[in-house]
Design an enzyme around this catalytic site. Structure first.
Site, short mmCIF file in Angstrom:
data_model
loop_
_atom_site.label_atom_id
_atom_site.label_comp_id
_atom_site.label_asym_id
_atom_site.label_seq_id
_atom_site.Cartn_x
_atom_site.Cartn_y
_atom_site.Cartn_z
N GLN A 133 2.17 -6.05 5.51
CA GLN A 133 2.51 -5.76 4.12
C GLN A 133 3.63 -6.10 3.79
O GLN A 133 4.68 -6.56 4.44
CB GLN A 133 2.08 -4.30 3.94
CG GLN A 133 0.77 -3.75 4.52
CD GLN A 133 0.43 -2.40 3.87
OE1 GLN A 133 1.00 -1.67 3.10
NE2 GLN A 133 -0.83 -1.93 4.05
N GLU A 177 0.97 -1.25 -0.10
CA GLU A 177 -0.02 -0.04 0.06
C GLU A 177 0.77 1.26 0.01
O GLU A 177 1.85 1.07 0.38
CB GLU A 177 -1.03 -0.13 1.36
CG GLU A 177 -1.88 1.24 1.27
CD GLU A 177 -2.81 1.18 2.49
OE1 GLU A 177 -2.81 0.09 3.12
OE2 GLU A 177 -3.83 1.65 2.42
N GLU A 204 -5.99 -9.18 3.58
CA GLU A 204 -5.13 -8.44 4.67
C GLU A 204 -5.06 -9.47 5.74
O GLU A 204 -6.33 -9.83 6.32
CB GLU A 204 -5.85 -7.03 4.86
CG GLU A 204 -5.60 -6.01 3.87
CD GLU A 204 -6.04 -4.67 4.35
OE1 GLU A 204 -5.98 -4.35 5.34
OE2 GLU A 204 -6.64 -3.91 3.38
N ASN A 243 -12.31 -1.36 -1.21
CA ASN A 243 -11.83 -1.98 -0.08
C ASN A 243 -12.47 -1.53 1.37
O ASN A 243 -12.73 -0.25 1.51
CB ASN A 243 -10.33 -1.65 -0.11
CG ASN A 243 -9.49 -1.73 1.38
OD1 ASN A 243 -9.26 -2.85 1.84
ND2 ASN A 243 -9.27 -0.93 2.22
N GLU A 244 -12.51 -2.41 2.20
CA GLU A 244 -13.27 -1.99 3.30
C GLU A 244 -14.49 -1.15 3.42
O GLU A 244 -14.19 -0.08 3.82
CB GLU A 244 -12.17 -1.84 4.55
CG GLU A 244 -11.22 -2.85 4.81
CD GLU A 244 -10.25 -2.86 6.21
OE1 GLU A 244 -10.20 -1.53 6.70
OE2 GLU A 244 -9.63 -3.70 6.35
N TYR A 297 -6.91 -9.00 11.33
CA TYR A 297 -5.69 -8.63 12.09
C TYR A 297 -5.40 -9.17 13.44
O TYR A 297 -6.52 -9.32 14.23
CB TYR A 297 -5.43 -7.30 12.15
CG TYR A 297 -5.09 -6.57 10.79
CD1 TYR A 297 -3.91 -6.60 10.18
CD2 TYR A 297 -6.11 -6.07 10.01
CE1 TYR A 297 -3.42 -5.97 9.13
CE2 TYR A 297 -5.65 -5.39 8.87
CZ TYR A 297 -4.48 -5.56 8.31
OH TYR A 297 -4.30 -5.01 7.10
O1 AHR Z 1 -3.02 -2.49 6.28
C1 AHR Z 1 -3.42 -1.37 6.84
C2 AHR Z 1 -4.66 -1.02 6.67
O2 AHR Z 1 -5.73 -1.74 7.49
C3 AHR Z 1 -5.56 -1.18 5.31
O3 AHR Z 1 -5.30 0.18 4.84
C4 AHR Z 1 -6.72 -0.86 5.61
O4 AHR Z 1 -7.45 -1.75 4.48
C5 AHR Z 1 -6.72 -1.84 6.88
O5 AHR Z 1 -7.91 -1.40 7.90
#
Ligand code: AHR
Length: 521
Positions: free
Chosen positions: A372, A53, A323, A200-201, A267
């Site tokens: 990432q 990103e 992600e 995205n999201e 995450y």
């Molecule tokens: O990876 C960091 C961020 O986490 C990304 O930009 C977003 O899609 C997610 O919330």
């Protein structure tokens, strides 16, 4: 023996068992059965995908330094980073975001670099983005590392026409204003990018939409984001949001040709989003919580998969975990908006946990992209000026290359718990596969921070095992990491603490480690 003596004997034997197991708990055997002859699903190599990103120093400084940089580069892309990444055979790279994607207007990033407009990266640090890394540079980078590109189109602040023209610019070989523009910018042949995310999201940074509104928008954009073989991915909700998933699947049910993939983000936050802890300063409580939160991912993933099985019983829509990874606090003294964190043995163990889970759900999981690639979150590589560090997570990706496009072997794991402070987690995670050359691989991780494990692997359905070889990733301390200008503390080492007898492998697996065994007939 009279009755009272017998009673005494029973009491004595029972106390012995309690003493032996320490806490009155029946000791479990660590036993893994690998069904070597029952594989049907392929582990897509795209599960070993990445995410780059426009965030902090992932692109600028990490991947791209510009042609005039003293750091050796090819058309502005760092040679050292390309060489290092080739070692892990990156299969696919998602770009340009993330949250950045829904602010990105692709036309800003084409044409002569000195004429490209600068914008403010409002999501990540409020810094100036000069757009010197755009579509051509990204696709050049993918070609240099040998990865498939995966582009995320702007739905939040973009238009369907803008997205459609981007696809045309990149993929079409017909004559049109877009293809003429591409040629004028130096690229004669189209790139044929197959993977496109539509936003995205979209529940959050991608526009704060409701699932109903997004589903309609998704159909509208996807109608115009088209071309032969395109693989379009719809934005998922937050990881526990089953209702979002159900709405998208329901509302696209009669438009099956418009949706090929469904995105899932997860995450690991140690102690939660509002109470994240340091990547390198942690205790066992933090370690345990990180393992626990990583394992929760499997349950979330399975809930989405179960719903997809209802709405898509033919298994046509791929679950795209685009992600995932550990999200800790930034390193002291770095920009909080740049998400720069170190990477330790703990990251190696959770990376292996995630990858074992994705492997074992390969029927539905068709792609995954760790967050990432470079210098951001759970990165493969960290850079400082002209220096480069390969992280423990890098080595897990290198070790797990053997599973790319291999046939998943169903396994059954029975294991001791990892116990901490009265809480328990299953202590071992594993996945296994059979590659195209007929070689078997079993990957294991021992999440226990202190305890070694004796593990038995029963290779069911396997002709006589002739050769076995092992590799391990671990280090003396749980927070050991690789640092600039210092010898590596965490990398892949030879592992030989195992023995083979009659297709049973007996392994002595160290605490906090990741192991892969190669098994040949
Ligand atoms: O990876 C960091 C961020 O986490 C990304 O930009 C977003 O899609 C997610 O919330």
């Amino acid at each position: 023996m009279n009755f009272s003596k017998r009673l005494l004997w029973v009491f004595f034997s029972f106390s012995l068992i309690l003493l032996k197991t320490g806490q009155g708990q029946q000791e479990k055997v660590n036993r893994i059965v690998v069904n070597a002859d029952l594989g049907t699903e392929t582990i897509s190599k795209f599960i070993y995908g990445h995410f780059a990103e426009h965030l902090g120093h992932c692109i600028y400084g990490g991947i791209y330094v510009g042609e005039d940089s003293p750091i050796p580069n090819t058309r502005g892309i760092r040679n050292d980073v390309v060489e290092a990444l080739k070692e892990i055979a990156p299969s696919v790279v998602r770009w340009p975001g993330g949250c950045f994607a829904d602010t990105y207007h692709w036309r800003d990033g084409i044409g002569p670099q000195d004429q490209r407009p600068s914008i403010v990266n409002t999501h990540w640090g409020g810094v100036t983005e000069d757009n010197s890394f755009g579509t051509h540079e990204f696709l050049d980078f993918c070609e240099q590392i040998g990865a498939e590109p995966y582009i995320c189109a702007n739905v939040g602040s973009g238009t369907a026409q803008e997205a459609a023209e981007w696809v045309e610019y990149v993929n079409s070989d017909a004559r049109s204003p877009m293809t003429e523009l591409r040629k004028k910018n130096g690229r004669e042949k189209p790139w044929s990018v197959k993977y496109w995310a539509v936003g995205n999201e979209s529940w959050g940074c991608g526009g704060n939409m409701t699932p109903e509104y997004y589903a309609d928008l998704y159909k509208r954009f996807s109608t115009y984001v088209r071309g032969r073989r395109l693989y379009r991915v719809a934005s998922g909700g937050t990881d526990p949001d089953i209702a979002w998933t159900e709405t998208i699947l329901k509302k696209t049910q009669n438009y099956r040709n418009l949706i090929q993939g469904y995105s899932f983000h997860y995450y690991t936050f140690c102690h939660g989003w509002n109470d994240k802890s340091s990547a390198i300063q942690f205790n066992e409580n933090d370690w345990f919580d990180t393992m626990k939160n990583t394992l929760i991912m499997e349950e979330r993933l399975e809930r989405h998969i179960a719903l997809m099985d209802v709405y898509d019983p033919q298994n046509e829509i791929g679950l795209i975990a685009d992600e995932w990874g550990n999200w800790f606090t930034v390193e002291p003294g770095t920009n909080p908006g740049f998400l720069y964190q170190q990477n330790t043995v703990r990251d190696a163990v959770t990376a292996a946990l995630y990858l074992n889970i994705f492997n074992n759900h390969a029927r539905r999981v068709k792609m995954a992209n760790i967050a990432q690639f470079v210098n951001v979150l759970q990165a493969m590589i960290l850079t400082k000026d002209d220096q480069l560090v390969k992280t423990p997570t890098f080595y897990v990706f290198k070790m797990y290359k053997v599973h790319h496009d291999a046939v998943l072997l169903p396994i059954h794991v029975t294991c001791e718990d990892y116990m901490f402070d009265g809480k328990t987690l299953p202590g071992i995670s594993a996945s296994a596969s059979l590659d195209k050359q007929g070689v078997f691989h079993v990957s294991l991780c021992n999440i226990d921070m202190h305890k070694n494990k004796s593990i038995e692997i029963d290779l069911r359905g396997f002709d006589k095992l002739a050769k076995a070889r092992g590799e391990i990733i671990t280090a003396p301390k749980e927070n050991d990491y690789n640092d600039f200008g210092k010898p590596e503390k965490v990398n892949i080492q030879k592992f030989s603490s195992f023995s083979v007898q009659d297709n049973i492998l007996k392994i002595d697996m160290p605490a906090k480690s990741v192991v892969t065994l190669e098994l040949k007939k």
